[in-house]
Design an enzyme around this catalytic site. Structure first.
Site: not given
Lengths: 351, 351
Positions: A46-48, A255, A244, A89
């Site tokens: 995860r994490g842009a 987030k 993001d 996503r």
């Protein structure tokens, strides 16, 4: 210090399974676009920025599993891979940036070709591997640059708060927000760092505080609902978060919980910094109102470690992100420089 | 609907073990002052008004286990019981109110006596049982009255947010904040209620949403960090919370996270209501700065359901409460009427 997040080796991408951190360091291997998309969707990674890097690798992975017999067929494969990867996503722009870039790179190479041959196909795959490596290397360099620019903004004895994980684990480098903190720490400017646990996924508790520990930054974990109290009582003087997606006017999706921190920071007259590489900026969106917010499953809120923490049959909301208006952001730090969406004086006027 | 929270029967107090809710309804029996204090400290029961009621029962419980031979000895027993009970938790005023009241009641009865006798001692114990029953009955009536007064403040189609559990489970009646919601629901004024899960103890997820379900109030659970996003996007038009202690100027201590909600409510121009019976008001404190905030253990943040959710050796803060300044409170609803610490116009000026 922080284990590698992605390790690519001909046709295999080993992905650090962040769902198991901090208790276990283990890798999941993905071998095509669908598996890459699933790993992104299931939050193995995860994490842009890291999502963007993984997305880029999804293309050579996919092509290595295929044996097309024409460029037309190859283009269809690439198009399908892009579709699958982009559906993983919706909010992080880095995913779309990387997918578009890989698709365009492939199209440009193919456009320069005449006859199709398996050998030329292999050369295309290798070119896409080089491009994906370039995406990840650019991310690494962007992190280093943002770390330096962001640390410049912090004074000695800074007491900072960060949310979610915008650290090394969210990128291929030192991180965005956490990169700023570790760089400022290396310059002896950090007195203390707070990490909010970031429900429901607890990225702050599981990942950020682990990174801060490993970097020996004096730090403490808090629950998300303690932030305001500590802004009032603990001398916090900077809020530092990742992003993001950033709209053209500076409105920033990040987030869930980020928007609350921005309002609270404004009320307490604490600077609020967003640290994000330029592939996060979506110039096609006029304002943050147009950013699509992912609604994730209710169970991710009601279950913790596989155990239901609420009564049976309960309904829970789970927006994965929220949008912070530009007027609440003191500065956006990118690898290309520091953007100040509105000047500080006007921010003060809001409170 | 909601199981009884405290059941007293000669020398035994059965306490609903709220740590097991919503999955299991079970009772723990306490038989003296120390066990009562331990149940309060360990959060077998919680919620300021309920803590007060349990504290009151602690006195007749303690005296029933004793066989003193003089009034002097009896007074010492009562003094020790008060000391033990008051040390259980520092923030909720109801605890101190109840302990002082019981101690004064006992002292007044003893002052009217001459010779000590076991029979007179038994009469004293019975008088204290009646007094404790009165404390709980007053709480029940106060809840009903606050429910009515609070519901008057809400318009039809209200979308409300409450924090922690200020419900039936926190009182001997219908609750404070949740009592207002269920009463307004009975009057058909509630369109939707959100309950924030309230980390680290998850009282919102485990208790409040369970109460709302049982009262058939349309409701959803959220994580604490979603509140701001929903204030902006979901039409929330009232925030309703309880209180643990209110200073003379209206500054209010309540569960950690309440202060954040008050700031966020102010920013979004949403009325912020505190619902609390008058034994919550501490006239001896000029402002909220003087309220003692309980710092609880780090493990209550880092462990969920007995599992460590953060890396080993992590340090976590755990203030159990925070203080909301009166200027952010639209109205304080007590059983004796509605207090408006400052008028709405001045609240608007703050943002």
């Amino acid at each position: 210090m922080i284990p590698p997040r992605l390790i690519y080796k001909k046709g295999k991408l080993k992905v650090l399974d962040q769902r198991l951190l901090p208790h276990r360091v283990a890798y999941l291997t993905v071998r095509n676009a669908a598996q890459t998309a699933k790993a992104i969707k299931d939050m193995v990674l995860r994490g842009a920025p890291l999502i963007g890097c993984a997305a880029a690798w999804g293309f050579p992975l996919e092509l290595r599993t295929r044996r097309p017999s024409s460029w037309k067929e190859t283009l269809t494969l690439i198009k399908n891979a892009a579709r699958i990867i982009k559906a993983a996503r919706p909010t992080a722009l880095a995913l779309f940036y990387a997918a578009d870039r890989m698709q365009e790179k492939a199209a440009a190479i193919i456009a320069g070709q005449k006859e199709f041959s398996p050998k030329k196909y292999r050369l295309l795959v290798r070119a896409l591997e080089r491009e994906a490596a370039k995406v990840t290397e650019e991310d690494r360099l962007a992190c280093a640059r943002m770390g330096a620019l962001g640390a410049d903004l912090l004074k000695k004895n800074s007491i900072v708060l960060t949310h979610c994980n915008a650290g090394a684990l969210a990128t291929m480098g030192i991180g965005t927000a956490v990169g700023v903190i570790t760089e400022a720490h290396a310059r002896d400017r950090i007195k203390h760092a707070y990490s909010s646990e970031t429900r429901p996924y607890l990225q702050g508790a599981r990942l950020t505080i682990w990174e801060l520990q490993r970097s020996k930054v004096p730090s403490e974990l808090i629950t998300d609902n303690m932030a305001a109290h500590l802004m009032k009582t603990a001398g916090i003087n900077a809020i530092i978060v990742g992003a993001d997606r950033i709209a053209a006017n500076g409105d920033t999706a990040n987030k869930i919980g980020t928007y609350a921190l921005a309002v609270l920071a404004g009320y307490h007259k604490i600077p609020f910094y967003v640290i994000a590489p330029t592939p996060t900026i979506d110039a096609s969106l006029r304002t943050g109102e147009e950013i699509k917010i992912e609604e994730r499953s209710s169970e991710e809120v009601t279950f913790i470690n596989g155990r239901l923490v609420a009564p049976k049959g309960v309904r829970a909301r789970h927006p994965g992100f929220d949008v912070t208006p530009a007027k609440l952001i003191t500065a956006i730090v990118t690898e290309k420089g520091v953007i100040r969406p509105v000047n500080r004086a006007s921010i003060k006027k809001q409170f």
